[in-house]
Design a protein around this motif. Structure first.
Motif, short mmCIF file in Angstrom:
data_model
loop_
_atom_site.label_atom_id
_atom_site.label_comp_id
_atom_site.label_asym_id
_atom_site.label_seq_id
_atom_site.Cartn_x
_atom_site.Cartn_y
_atom_site.Cartn_z
N MET A 108 -1.85 6.56 -3.11
CA MET A 108 -0.65 5.85 -3.53
C MET A 108 -0.75 5.60 -5.02
N ARG A 109 0.31 5.87 -5.71
CA ARG A 109 0.36 5.65 -7.16
C ARG A 109 0.69 4.19 -7.41
N ALA A 110 -0.04 3.58 -8.30
CA ALA A 110 0.24 2.19 -8.67
C ALA A 110 0.02 2.05 -10.17
N PRO A 111 1.00 1.50 -10.88
CA PRO A 111 0.82 1.34 -12.33
C PRO A 111 -0.23 0.27 -12.64
N ARG A 112 -0.84 0.43 -13.79
CA ARG A 112 -1.81 -0.58 -14.23
C ARG A 112 -1.08 -1.88 -14.59
N ALA A 155 8.34 -1.92 -11.19
CA ALA A 155 8.00 -2.05 -9.77
C ALA A 155 8.38 -3.43 -9.23
N ARG A 156 8.33 -4.45 -10.06
CA ARG A 156 8.74 -5.79 -9.63
C ARG A 156 10.25 -5.89 -9.46
N ASN A 183 10.15 1.80 -5.45
CA ASN A 183 9.89 3.23 -5.43
C ASN A 183 8.77 3.43 -4.43
N PRO A 184 9.08 4.02 -3.28
CA PRO A 184 8.05 4.18 -2.24
C PRO A 184 6.90 5.09 -2.69
N GLY A 196 7.17 9.25 -9.81
CA GLY A 196 6.93 7.88 -10.25
C GLY A 196 7.58 7.50 -11.57
N TYR A 197 8.63 8.22 -11.97
CA TYR A 197 9.28 7.95 -13.25
C TYR A 197 10.58 7.17 -13.14
#
Length: 167
Positions: free
Chosen positions: A21-25, A34-35, A39-40, A92-93
């Motif tokens: 799973m991609r998760a931003p830092r 994301a907040r 985006n699944p 993820g963009y």
């Protein structure tokens, strides 16, 4: 983030699965987006939607940059735009709301469009209250505008038509 799972099939043969799973830092534009919008597929640290084009381009794979740099967003088929935004969501963009907006737009408006004119018309619809009483539609419209602006700015940046203010 990824995890390995060890499982056995009916014959007792071991099968390995990798789930990622991609998760931003933390403290990145991706985390902020994301907040606000789902985006699944997770977000990149530097998303196109609500992003800074020069920063987005730093980490974006060359294949995607090359594809974007060849686009004429002043005359793009709504189906091609739908596919592009869908791919950007998977990478993820952009948000799922933006991808959904352009998927629905394509159904009602097949054919060519000028993305700059679409943004102006979308803003006018918000201003005149077209979405009053429809919060989900309003959220989709806003996400579509943010994604479209981000894509336009990124394409202009990649083609040397937008100056990097951070340079």
């Amino acid at each position: 983030m990824s995890a390995m799972l060890d499982a056995r099939n009916d014959e007792g043969i071991r099968m390995d699965y990798t789930i990622g799973m991609r998760a931003p830092r933390s403290f990145t534009a991706g985390e902020q987006l994301a907040r606000e919008r789902p985006n699944p597929c997770g977000y990149r640290d530097r998303p196109v939607e609500k992003g800074d084009p020069s920063r987005v381009a730093e980490d974006m794979p060359k294949e995607i940059q090359e594809r974007l740099s060849r686009l004429n967003l002043r005359s793009i088929d709504s189906e091609d735009l739908r596919d592009l935004v869908g791919e950007l969501m998977l990478e993820g963009y952009v948000s799922q709301r933006a991808a959904t907006k352009f998927s629905l737009y394509h159904l009602d408006h097949p054919g060519k469009l000028d993305l700059t004119q679409w943004i102006d018309a979308a803003r006018a619809d918000i201003k005149k209250g077209t979405f009053h009483g429809y919060p989900v539609a309003l959220q989709g419209q806003e996400a579509g505008i943010d994604a479209a602006e981000g894509i336009l700015k990124l394409v202009d940046y990649l083609n040397g038509r937008l100056v990097d203010v951070h340079a």
